[in-house]
Design an enzyme around this catalytic site. Structure first.
Site, PDB file in Angstrom:
ATOM      1  N   ARG A 125       1.429  -6.306  -9.946  1.00 29.66           N
ATOM      2  CA  ARG A 125       1.880  -5.731  -8.668  1.00 29.66           C
ATOM      3  C   ARG A 125       2.065  -6.780  -7.586  1.00 29.66           C
ATOM      4  O   ARG A 125       2.624  -6.480  -6.527  1.00 29.66           O
ATOM      5  CB  ARG A 125       0.912  -4.639  -8.181  1.00 29.66           C
ATOM      6  N   GLU A 178      -2.292   9.189 -11.032  1.00 33.89           N
ATOM      7  CA  GLU A 178      -1.814   7.976 -11.691  1.00 33.89           C
ATOM      8  C   GLU A 178      -1.806   8.137 -13.207  1.00 33.89           C
ATOM      9  O   GLU A 178      -2.853   8.298 -13.826  1.00 33.89           O
ATOM     10  CB  GLU A 178      -2.740   6.818 -11.292  1.00 33.89           C
ATOM     11  N   ASP A 196     -12.356   9.914  -6.616  1.00 30.19           N
ATOM     12  CA  ASP A 196     -11.890   8.782  -7.410  1.00 30.19           C
ATOM     13  C   ASP A 196     -12.336   8.980  -8.853  1.00 30.19           C
ATOM     14  O   ASP A 196     -13.440   8.594  -9.231  1.00 30.19           O
ATOM     15  CB  ASP A 196     -12.470   7.481  -6.829  1.00 30.19           C
ATOM     16  N   ARG A 206       0.828  -1.205   0.000  1.00 34.73           N
ATOM     17  CA  ARG A 206       0.000   0.000   0.000  1.00 34.73           C
ATOM     18  C   ARG A 206       0.870   1.266   0.000  1.00 34.73           C
ATOM     19  O   ARG A 206       1.367   1.687   1.045  1.00 34.73           O
ATOM     20  CB  ARG A 206      -0.895   0.007   1.232  1.00 34.73           C
ATOM     21  N   HIS A 221       0.222   3.633 -10.354  1.00 33.01           N
ATOM     22  CA  HIS A 221      -0.692   4.079  -9.295  1.00 33.01           C
ATOM     23  C   HIS A 221       0.081   4.842  -8.212  1.00 33.01           C
ATOM     24  O   HIS A 221       0.099   4.469  -7.046  1.00 33.01           O
ATOM     25  CB  HIS A 221      -1.352   2.829  -8.713  1.00 33.01           C
TER      26      HIS A 221
HETATM   27  O1  TA6 Z   1      -6.870   4.148  -8.638  1.00 29.93           O
HETATM   28  C1  TA6 Z   1      -7.946   4.388  -7.830  1.00 29.93           C
HETATM   29  C2  TA6 Z   1      -8.507   3.053  -7.360  1.00 29.93           C
HETATM   30  O2  TA6 Z   1      -8.898   2.273  -8.431  1.00 29.93           O
HETATM   31  C3  TA6 Z   1      -9.616   3.279  -6.349  1.00 29.93           C
HETATM   32  O3  TA6 Z   1     -10.863   2.947  -6.875  1.00 29.93           O
HETATM   33  C4  TA6 Z   1      -9.214   2.425  -5.150  1.00 29.93           C
HETATM   34  O4  TA6 Z   1      -9.767   1.198  -5.164  1.00 29.93           O
HETATM   35  C5  TA6 Z   1      -7.708   2.395  -5.300  1.00 29.93           C
HETATM   36  O5  TA6 Z   1      -7.478   2.305  -6.665  1.00 29.93           O
HETATM   37  C6  TA6 Z   1      -6.969   1.355  -4.509  1.00 29.93           C
HETATM   38  O6  TA6 Z   1      -7.132   0.103  -5.037  1.00 29.93           O
HETATM   39  P1  TA6 Z   1      -6.495  -1.166  -4.259  1.00 29.93           P
HETATM   40  O7  TA6 Z   1      -6.865  -2.354  -5.112  1.00 29.93           O
HETATM   41  O8  TA6 Z   1      -5.004  -0.937  -4.222  1.00 29.93           O
HETATM   42  O9  TA6 Z   1      -7.063  -1.187  -2.897  1.00 29.93           O
END
Ligand code: TA6
Length: 321
Positions: A113, A295, A236, A90, A191
């Site tokens: 990832r 991103e 988002d 994260r 991301h």
């Molecule tokens: O990039 C934004 C997003 O798609 C959000 O919708 C949120 O879910 C975030 O990514 C984090 O995703 P993750 O799968 O890492 O928890």
């Protein structure tokens, strides 16, 4: 393919020669080092003489640290981040491939990832894209297990480069290596989690007046009214066909992040805010105040590659005061 023991010895000898040469070459002014990170996961550290540095884990080819010449961390990694495969890390810069979010049948954001990448010890060219840049090439190919969930053969090469003034560059190449003539289609994102002093003092610039898909409203399409984006609640959105340069102003630190991108037409802006933060086990309750994701992505128009075809994407991150 079962490799013979002498061939394995030769390969590790190559590996050792390549790395000791790399470390020797750069040990005086800049450095590339492979070492153990959290939970013993392998990571590569890139250093520049003026003090900047980058750390990238082979797990996910995941950049988890980017520091400027003063040693200040520029990326956000949650204090609750889990460094334990197959859980994604994260924070930092996760790679979303071959699927962004839930735009397909795979797990959220695809599998790149949470796969183990390898260091490419025979990079196609050993010349850095920037003079005095220090870099490492990371490689991902599908395992037999991957082919069961996504039956496509590919070669994903990502060069992580740290420039002499501390700029971070991620240059990606994805090739369709399928021998049976099958094409494939993917979506993609870097991301990136930027570390900010306080989200209430952040402005994202360069996305004004653009159309976007609102992930909080079932990807409803709308148009950004403002010039600079400020975030005051869960946010988002996928901004479509953006300029190649976007900037993120951290007013408190008087620091601007500059995001330059090629081959990545879209940009996602995300902050989970308070309520969503509480639902994320690997994210601290108030950490939404100290990060913003911007991103560089290819989402609206998925990329299709026929066998032998290659896609290239490039992300360059820098800061200016
Ligand atoms: O990039 C934004 C997003 O798609 C959000 O919708 C949120 O879910 C975030 O990514 C984090 O995703 P993750 O799968 O890492 O928890």
């Amino acid at each position: 393919m079962i490799a013979s023991s002498s061939c394995q010895i030769m390969r590790s000898l190559h590996f050792f020669i390549f790395f000791s040469a790399l470390i020797t070459t750069y040990s005086t002014s800049t450095a590339v080092e492979i070492t153990k990170g959290i939970n013993g996961l392998d990571k590569v550290i890139l250093r520049q003489t003026q003090g900047s540095g980058v750390e990238v884990y082979l797990y996910g080819a995941h950049v988890t640290s980017w520091k400027n010449g003063q040693g200040q961390e520029l990326l956000f990694v949650s204090s609750k981040a889990i460094f334990d495969p197959p859980k994604p890390i994260r924070g930092g810069i996760p790679i979303c491939f071959p699927q962004f979010s839930n735009l397909g049948t795979l797990q959220s954001h695809g599998f790149a990832r949470n796969r183990l990448w390898t260091v490419d010890n025979n990079p196609p060219n050993v010349t850095s894209e920037v003079a005095n840049g220090v870099f490492v090439d990371l490689l991902l190919k599908p395992t037999e297990e991957d082919l069961k969930i996504w039956p496509h053969r590919f070669e994903f090469r990502m060069r992580v480069t740290l420039g002499p003034t501390g700029d971070l560059m991620l240059a990606s190449s994805i090739k369709n290596t399928d021998a049976d003539g099958k094409l494939f289609t993917f979506t993609f994102a870097h991301h990136t989690y930027f570390s900010v002093s306080n989200i209430s003092g952040v402005e994202v610039k360069g996305l004004g007046k653009l159309d976007y898909l609102d992930n909080l409203k079932n990807r409803e399409r709308a148009t950004e009214v403002g010039d600079a984006i400020t975030i005051k609640s869960e946010f988002d959105r996928v901004y479509l066909s953006t300029p190649t340069e976007i900037s993120i102003l951290d007013q408190e630190k008087k620091r601007t992040f500059v995001v330059q991108k090629d081959g990545l037409p879209d940009a996602v802006v995300w902050n989970p805010w308070e309520a969503k933060a509480k639902t994320m086990a690997d994210f601290g309750e108030d950490e939404f105040k100290y990060m913003v994701c911007v991103e560089a992505a290819a989402i609206e128009k998925p990329i299709t590659l026929k066998p032998g075809e290659e896609w290239k994407g490039r992300l360059q991150l820098s800061t200016r005061l």
